[in-house]
Design a protein around this motif. Sequence first.
Motif, PDB file in Angstrom:
ATOM      1  N   THR A 171       0.936   2.160   6.671  1.00  0.00           N
ATOM      2  CA  THR A 171       2.056   2.715   5.911  1.00  0.00           C
ATOM      3  C   THR A 171       1.588   3.661   4.806  1.00  0.00           C
ATOM      4  N   ARG A 172       0.368   3.511   4.351  1.00  0.00           N
ATOM      5  CA  ARG A 172      -0.164   4.410   3.322  1.00  0.00           C
ATOM      6  C   ARG A 172      -0.266   5.835   3.858  1.00  0.00           C
ATOM      7  N   ALA A 173      -0.522   5.967   5.160  1.00  0.00           N
ATOM      8  CA  ALA A 173      -0.595   7.296   5.770  1.00  0.00           C
ATOM      9  C   ALA A 173       0.800   7.867   6.021  1.00  0.00           C
ATOM     10  N   VAL A 174       1.784   6.984   6.172  1.00  0.00           N
ATOM     11  CA  VAL A 174       3.162   7.450   6.369  1.00  0.00           C
ATOM     12  C   VAL A 174       3.668   8.126   5.103  1.00  0.00           C
ATOM     13  N   GLN A 175       3.462   7.484   3.971  1.00  0.00           N
ATOM     14  CA  GLN A 175       3.824   8.095   2.693  1.00  0.00           C
ATOM     15  C   GLN A 175       2.649   7.935   1.729  1.00  0.00           C
ATOM     16  N   PRO A 176       1.760   8.940   1.690  1.00  0.00           N
ATOM     17  CA  PRO A 176       0.590   8.864   0.820  1.00  0.00           C
ATOM     18  C   PRO A 176       0.998   8.774  -0.647  1.00  0.00           C
ATOM     19  N   PRO A 177       0.156   8.156  -1.472  1.00  0.00           N
ATOM     20  CA  PRO A 177       0.443   8.032  -2.900  1.00  0.00           C
ATOM     21  C   PRO A 177       0.691   9.396  -3.541  1.00  0.00           C
ATOM     22  N   GLY A 178       1.688   9.440  -4.410  1.00  0.00           N
ATOM     23  CA  GLY A 178       1.982  10.679  -5.124  1.00  0.00           C
ATOM     24  C   GLY A 178       2.837  11.669  -4.365  1.00  0.00           C
ATOM     25  N   GLY A 216      -5.710   1.487  -1.702  1.00  0.00           N
ATOM     26  CA  GLY A 216      -5.660   0.908  -0.363  1.00  0.00           C
ATOM     27  C   GLY A 216      -6.379  -0.411  -0.212  1.00  0.00           C
ATOM     28  N   LYS A 217      -7.079  -0.863  -1.256  1.00  0.00           N
ATOM     29  CA  LYS A 217      -7.755  -2.151  -1.213  1.00  0.00           C
ATOM     30  C   LYS A 217      -6.765  -3.248  -1.588  1.00  0.00           C
ATOM     31  N   ILE A 267       0.801  -1.216   0.000  1.00  0.00           N
ATOM     32  CA  ILE A 267       0.000   0.000   0.000  1.00  0.00           C
ATOM     33  C   ILE A 267       0.838   1.273   0.000  1.00  0.00           C
ATOM     34  N   SER A 268       2.165   1.126   0.103  1.00  0.00           N
ATOM     35  CA  SER A 268       3.029   2.295   0.147  1.00  0.00           C
ATOM     36  C   SER A 268       4.462   1.899  -0.172  1.00  0.00           C
TER      37      SER A 268
END
Length: 222
Positions: free
Chosen positions: A153-160, A125-126, A41-42
């Motif tokens: 981890t997606r919140a640690v480094q969001p996409p983009g 995120g799915k 996810i990240s």
Amino acid sequence: MLYRTLELTVAPALRAVYRPEVIGLQHVPASGPVILAGNHISFADEIFTPLAARRQIFYFAKAEYFTTPGIRGRAMAAFFHGMGHVPVARADTRSAAAVIDIGVEVLGEGRALGIFPEGTRSPDGKLYRFRTGVARVALRSGAPVVPVALVGTRAVQPPGTRSWHRAPVQVHFGAPLQFPAQPGGERSSRVLREITETVREAVQAMSGQEYVDAYAQSSAAL
């Protein structure tokens, strides 16, 4: 050498700042061959998984990470080489097929191989349909598969984005899954899919992600 240096310097700092919650570490062998198959996810997943496992994990990485020109490109290539990452040209069928052989070699050396069976980072995120490479490597090498679920981890480094943020992170390691070699198993699409689904279900049970029965289309990463 680079990995050892980072383990002694950067890793303690990351553990102190993020304090990742590690669940099931007893399932990760301290040495010997093992396949760690997780959700993706990240970009930070490749950092937090070995941070939690406390051993070096070898990953496949886009060939572009090793061929980008300029000073930044050379620095990036040196970093990925130093971490033990293996370049893969995903558009090259021969290179993609060689990935299985390389993975088996890594495991044959008693190392830990990291695989993200979705084939790319999740675009939303799915959890997306797993590709069967993890089953092929498991059958050919005989190495146990430890399912891994990363949360937060997606919140640690969001996409983009390239910046990191402080956020709660959990790394779950599931009980090892063993898949004994089967006559013709690697040539059977049914066997490969059954093994792959077993791994996917174990990851999903820990991650709690919504499942999408389709391959992720994002080309952001392996």
